[in-house]
Scaffold this active site. Sequence first.
Site, PDB file in Angstrom:
ATOM      1  N   HIS A 294       1.380  18.546  -3.276  1.00 21.89           N
ATOM      2  CA  HIS A 294       1.563  19.961  -2.884  1.00 21.89           C
ATOM      3  C   HIS A 294       0.410  20.806  -3.430  1.00 21.89           C
ATOM      4  CE1 HIS A 294       5.944  18.642  -3.023  1.00 21.89           C
ATOM      5  NE2 HIS A 294       5.865  19.143  -1.817  1.00 21.89           N
TER       6      HIS A 294
ATOM      7  N   LYS B 274       0.694  12.970   4.677  1.00 20.03           N
ATOM      8  CA  LYS B 274       1.794  12.110   4.236  1.00 20.03           C
ATOM      9  C   LYS B 274       2.915  12.160   5.282  1.00 20.03           C
ATOM     10  CE  LYS B 274       5.159  10.760   1.177  1.00 20.03           C
ATOM     11  NZ  LYS B 274       6.275  11.462   1.719  1.00 20.03           N
TER      12      LYS B 274
HETATM   13  P1  AMP Z   1       7.722  18.959   1.284  1.00 13.87           P
HETATM   14  O1  AMP Z   1       7.928  19.824   0.078  1.00 13.87           O
HETATM   15  O2  AMP Z   1       8.025  17.524   1.069  1.00 13.87           O
HETATM   16  O3  AMP Z   1       8.337  19.547   2.545  1.00 13.87           O
HETATM   17  O4  AMP Z   1       6.145  18.987   1.548  1.00 13.87           O
HETATM   18  C1  AMP Z   1       5.451  20.179   1.719  1.00 13.87           C
HETATM   19  C2  AMP Z   1       4.068  19.858   2.208  1.00 13.87           C
HETATM   20  O5  AMP Z   1       3.392  19.057   1.246  1.00 13.87           O
HETATM   21  C3  AMP Z   1       4.074  19.081   3.529  1.00 13.87           C
HETATM   22  O6  AMP Z   1       3.029  19.559   4.356  1.00 13.87           O
HETATM   23  C4  AMP Z   1       3.822  17.676   3.060  1.00 13.87           C
HETATM   24  O7  AMP Z   1       3.213  16.861   4.037  1.00 13.87           O
HETATM   25  C5  AMP Z   1       2.880  17.917   1.899  1.00 13.87           C
HETATM   26  N1  AMP Z   1       2.891  16.747   1.020  1.00 13.87           N
HETATM   27  C6  AMP Z   1       3.960  16.153   0.463  1.00 13.87           C
HETATM   28  N2  AMP Z   1       3.575  15.061  -0.234  1.00 13.87           N
HETATM   29  C7  AMP Z   1       2.235  14.968  -0.099  1.00 13.87           C
HETATM   30  C8  AMP Z   1       1.246  14.050  -0.573  1.00 13.87           C
HETATM   31  N3  AMP Z   1       1.562  13.007  -1.321  1.00 13.87           N
HETATM   32  N4  AMP Z   1      -0.035  14.280  -0.232  1.00 13.87           N
HETATM   33  C9  AMP Z   1      -0.384  15.334   0.545  1.00 13.87           C
HETATM   34  N5  AMP Z   1       0.497  16.228   1.021  1.00 13.87           N
HETATM   35  C10 AMP Z   1       1.786  16.048   0.713  1.00 13.87           C
END
Ligand code: AMP
Length: 279
Positions: A37, A149
């Site tokens: 994030h 991801k």
């Molecule tokens: P989430 O909180 O899981 O909904 O993720 C929020 C954002 O962070 C989304 O755009 C995800 O794709 C991105 N994200 C989550 N994990 C990763 C990671 N390991 N590498 C890059 N971006 C990520």
Amino acid sequence: MILFETIKETREYSVSKRKNGLSIGFIPTMGALHEGHLSLAIRARAENDIVICSIFVNPIQFNNPEDLKKYPRTLDQDLKMLELAGCDLVFLPSVDEMYPEEIHKDYDFGTLGGVMEGAFRPGHFNGVAIVVHKLFEITLPHRAYFGEKDYQQLAIVKELVKIENLPVEIIPCPISREQDGVAMSSRNARLTPEMRNAAPFIFHILKQARKMAQDHTAEQIEEFVKLKFSGHLLLDLEYFTIASGHDLQAVSGKISPGDMGFIAVFAGEIRLIDNIQLI
Ligand code: AMP
């Protein structure tokens, strides 16, 4: 760093920044933040005058109620991390603030929405699209940052922007991994130590698939991955699919540039996804 819980305050903030000619970069998240994030926030910080992050565990994108109930929540630590990353505003709405009444919206993402995550998590992308659209209307970003991801989610959001004609540039960001190759994920916090020790196997197999892609067909690689997971004591393969990174449609035969491997694995009840570009 400003914290707002209401749509009104957040929208007024964005309107005033836009009036002053400032550019806004936005990162939607569900909290339990990690370096993945943060990499999005840091990129947004470098490319925009104002950085807005949202933390909202969006109930309508969960197809499994237990997953929603057990989703990790670490707000104090999240806010510290965002402050350090130079975020200007964090939008922290309640469920009632975001959804004061029931939503009836059915997006059609065509073939993009029907495969992989779309097939295994019915309703998931509709819930994602509804919340992302709403968050864009509130934060009015010039650019919004999404991680590769969740590669299919990224494709869906790009399609949403097209369908709704939204004036937002979608910026894809590479996957952040732990040193042992595990893709960072909020759900990793729920893994038992044994599961966490087993998790690097996922990326290990993806890298083997990438090697095989030089001289094997999609079917042969898929068979290989299935075989590697069959009988694994802790990791249960839900799917491994080779698909085009452009339209996410399954590939057969020879692997072409831009083809990718997509995987979903259960460790107990915790679902992990990952992907790799094959060529
Ligand atoms: P989430 O909180 O899981 O909904 O993720 C929020 C954002 O962070 C989304 O755009 C995800 O794709 C991105 N994200 C989550 N994990 C990763 C990671 N390991 N590498 C890059 N971006 C990520």
